[in-house]
Scaffold this active site. Structure first.
Site, short mmCIF file in Angstrom:
data_model
loop_
_atom_site.label_atom_id
_atom_site.label_comp_id
_atom_site.label_asym_id
_atom_site.label_seq_id
_atom_site.Cartn_x
_atom_site.Cartn_y
_atom_site.Cartn_z
N GLY A 1 -76.52 62.29 4.57
CA GLY A 1 -74.85 61.74 4.12
C GLY A 1 -74.93 59.71 4.04
O GLY A 1 -74.61 59.80 2.31
N VAL A 2 -74.52 58.83 5.19
CA VAL A 2 -74.72 57.37 4.53
C VAL A 2 -75.96 56.65 5.23
O VAL A 2 -76.79 56.82 4.33
CB VAL A 2 -73.57 56.63 5.15
N GLN A 3 -76.69 57.90 6.58
CA GLN A 3 -78.03 56.73 6.71
C GLN A 3 -78.57 57.56 5.80
O GLN A 3 -80.71 57.01 5.33
CB GLN A 3 -78.36 57.29 8.30
N ALA B 1 -72.23 65.21 15.19
CA ALA B 1 -71.57 67.19 15.66
C ALA B 1 -72.30 68.07 14.79
O ALA B 1 -72.92 69.00 15.29
CB ALA B 1 -69.92 67.41 14.36
N HIS C 1 -79.65 57.41 16.71
CA HIS C 1 -77.53 57.19 17.39
C HIS C 1 -78.54 57.51 18.70
O HIS C 1 -79.39 58.32 18.96
CB HIS C 1 -76.59 57.36 16.85
N ASP D 1 -72.40 50.97 21.67
CA ASP D 1 -72.34 51.38 19.64
C ASP D 1 -70.85 51.93 20.16
O ASP D 1 -69.94 51.27 19.45
CB ASP D 1 -73.04 52.70 19.43
N GLU E 1 -50.52 35.88 7.59
CA GLU E 1 -51.20 34.72 9.64
C GLU E 1 -51.86 36.22 10.25
O GLU E 1 -52.39 34.92 10.98
CB GLU E 1 -50.05 34.49 9.91
N1 NAP Z 1 -73.04 55.40 9.22
C1 NAP Z 1 -73.53 55.23 9.70
O1 NAP Z 1 -74.82 53.95 8.51
C2 NAP Z 1 -74.99 54.90 10.66
C3 NAP Z 1 -75.12 53.59 11.05
C4 NAP Z 1 -76.00 53.96 12.31
C5 NAP Z 1 -76.09 54.86 13.21
N2 NAP Z 1 -75.63 55.85 12.12
C6 NAP Z 1 -76.45 57.40 12.55
O2 NAP Z 1 -77.04 58.41 11.47
C7 NAP Z 1 -76.44 59.15 11.99
C8 NAP Z 1 -76.64 60.29 10.52
O3 NAP Z 1 -75.12 59.69 10.65
P1 NAP Z 1 -74.71 59.85 8.94
O4 NAP Z 1 -72.88 58.61 8.66
O5 NAP Z 1 -75.43 59.07 8.24
O6 NAP Z 1 -74.33 60.92 8.96
P2 NAP Z 1 -73.16 61.94 8.06
O7 NAP Z 1 -73.25 60.81 6.78
O8 NAP Z 1 -71.50 61.99 8.90
O9 NAP Z 1 -74.02 63.10 7.69
C9 NAP Z 1 -73.72 64.25 6.67
C10 NAP Z 1 -75.19 65.36 6.31
O10 NAP Z 1 -74.57 65.66 7.49
C11 NAP Z 1 -75.23 67.33 6.64
N3 NAP Z 1 -74.26 67.97 7.49
C12 NAP Z 1 -73.09 68.00 8.04
N4 NAP Z 1 -72.64 68.88 9.03
C13 NAP Z 1 -73.55 70.07 8.32
C14 NAP Z 1 -73.55 70.82 8.79
N5 NAP Z 1 -72.96 72.22 9.56
N6 NAP Z 1 -75.43 71.57 8.25
C15 NAP Z 1 -76.16 71.37 8.15
N7 NAP Z 1 -75.93 70.00 7.70
C16 NAP Z 1 -74.82 69.78 7.65
C17 NAP Z 1 -74.61 67.08 5.63
O11 NAP Z 1 -74.94 67.19 4.35
P3 NAP Z 1 -73.70 68.15 3.83
O12 NAP Z 1 -73.01 66.82 2.81
O13 NAP Z 1 -74.07 69.14 2.55
O14 NAP Z 1 -71.74 67.94 4.54
C18 NAP Z 1 -75.15 65.55 5.42
O15 NAP Z 1 -76.72 65.27 4.67
C19 NAP Z 1 -75.91 59.66 13.28
O16 NAP Z 1 -76.45 59.83 15.03
C20 NAP Z 1 -75.35 58.56 13.05
O17 NAP Z 1 -74.74 58.34 14.32
C21 NAP Z 1 -75.09 56.26 11.69
#
Ligand code: NAP
Length: 381
Positions: free
Chosen positions: A39-41, A101, A124, A208, A244
């Site tokens: 996804g993002v990380q 989730a 996390h 966080d 402002e």
């Molecule tokens: N966002 C950040 O920059 C950031 C910063 C620090 C820490 N974190 C932590 O890093 C971890 C990952 O965060 P993220 O923001 O990178 O996650 P995210 O973008 O929300 O994750 C999306 C990923 O999860 C998959 N996914 C979602 N629902 C699914 C399901 N039911 N079955 C299988 N795959 C599924 C998605 O696949 P599809 O695309 O196929 O749905 C995609 O690969 C979390 O613990 C977060 O708290 C994130």
């Protein structure tokens, strides 16, 4: 491990000088790092590891845009890109980077592949700290640790490509192999961290959740909205109220605060601004402190995590979210912001300069006046 002094308190920090990439490569040479989720990380961490010479594979569900993105980024199906279960089976270190989730939903599958000696890695502390709500309870014979970059996966990648590193915190929850420390620090370096700050799972997630609900997003939007409304109620135009409240802060002051600190800002503004800021900051602190206390307690007691799990797993979650975001987007505050942003010189269409010099000059002049007014050394606030 270096001990650094932060305002009088000593903390453990791992630096790249004492734990260079070579050492990280050595520690991880017999490991297969399976990054689950793209996804993002996921992309930031997987690509940085790959470029750092680490044996990394990606686990992602097929037939999704995300799978295609991993291919575009150079991961090869059957070689370095697999369906989640196959990657879980191949990985010796499982980087669990699905959304919070999805981590709950996929946990029964992940659990099956956590054989003795493997490691479970998070970014996390959520899943483990709130395990009564998430059900994420790892077996005792695997290492469990986290590296949480202090920024988005996009920044992690961008800073890596610039030769810089994003700071991360790290924590060990379970050391089954006696190698958890070297494994987690090696991973921290491999994913592109600058400095690694020691914490524990609970503190990581409590700070966080408090931060994002507080000064990073929730509180700041609340304060913006309150000040904007008072200015509007008192007859100020939307542009004036926005400038402002937000524009001057983000465009002029915050970059200087980022560079030098708010203490420097207070010492380097007009005497009028300085007097007012010194008189008022403690009132704002005292007014908001009870709300921050309530927020921390809500995090600590698990109310926030439960709410996030409950609401984010509802089938109509997306539609409800869209409605809430629409309200924010359509508020006068952010509609005014959209117009103000469009007046920034970098947002002026280039063609305009060539075809309509008079109009360009007048827009630039408007902006110049605003910028002059916002010059912090002259008159912040
Ligand atoms: N966002 C950040 O920059 C950031 C910063 C620090 C820490 N974190 C932590 O890093 C971890 C990952 O965060 P993220 O923001 O990178 O996650 P995210 O973008 O929300 O994750 C999306 C990923 O999860 C998959 N996914 C979602 N629902 C699914 C399901 N039911 N079955 C299988 N795959 C599924 C998605 O696949 P599809 O695309 O196929 O749905 C995609 O690969 C979390 O613990 C977060 O708290 C994130």
């Amino acid at each position: 491990m270096a001990k650094l002094n932060f305002g009088g308190v000593e903390e453990n920090v791992v630096t790249r000088e004492e734990f260079p990439l070579k050492k990280a490569q050595q520690v991880l040479k017999n490991e297969t790092i399976a990054v689950i989720g793209y996804g993002v990380q996921g992309p930031g961490q997987a690509l940085n590891q790959r470029d750092n010479g680490i044996n990394v594979i990606v686990g992602q569900r097929k037939n999704s845009k995300t799978w295609d993105k991993a291919i575009r980024d150079g991961f090869v199906p059957g070689k370095t890109l697999f369906e989640i279960e196959e990657a879980l089976q191949k990985g010796t270190i499982i980087c669990y980077l699905l959304s919070d989730a999805a981590q709950i939903a996929l946990w029964p599958t992940v659990q099956k592949y956590l054989t003795p000696g493997k490691a479970l890695y998070f970014s996390h502390g959520f899943g483990i700290t709130f395990n009564e709500q998430t059900g994420i309870v790892p077996p005792k014979d695997v290492d469990v640790f986290l590296v949480a970059p202090k920024g988005s996966g996009t920044s992690l990648r961008r800073m890596f490509l610039q030769g810089r590193g994003l700071n991360s915190s790290y924590a060990i929850y379970q050391d089954a192999t006696g190698r958890a420390f070297e494994r987690v620090v090696a991973l921290g370096i491999a994913v592109g961290s600058g400095y690694l700050f020691e914490t524990d799972f609970r503190k990581e997630v409590y700070s966080d959740l408090t931060g994002e609900r507080g000064t990073l997003m929730g509180a700041i939007q609340g304060i913006f909205a309150a000040q904007f409304q008072v200015l509007r109620d008192k007859g100020h135009s939307p542009s004036e109220a926005f400038n402002e409240t937000v524009e001057e802060l983000t465009q002029s002051l915050m970059p200087l605060v980022a560079e030098n600190g708010m203490d420097w800002m207070y010492g380097n503004c007009s005497t009028t601004a300085q007097r007012g800021a010194l008189d008022w900051w403690k009132k704002f602190r005292d007014a908001t402190a009870p709300v921050f206390k309530e927020l921390y307690e809500s995090v600590e007691t698990g109310k926030e995590s439960q709410r996030s799990i409950d609401l984010n797993s509802q089938p109509d979650y997306r539609e409800k979210l869209e409605a809430e975001l629409k309200e924010l987007h359509e508020s006068e505050l952010w509609q005014a912001g959209k117009t103000v942003r469009s007046l920034r010189p970098e947002n002026q269409p280039k063609a305009e300069a060539a075809t309509a010099p008079a109009a360009t000059v007048s827009i630039k002049e408007v902006f110049r006046q605003q910028a002059l007014k916002a010059e912090p050394l002259v008159n912040p606030g």
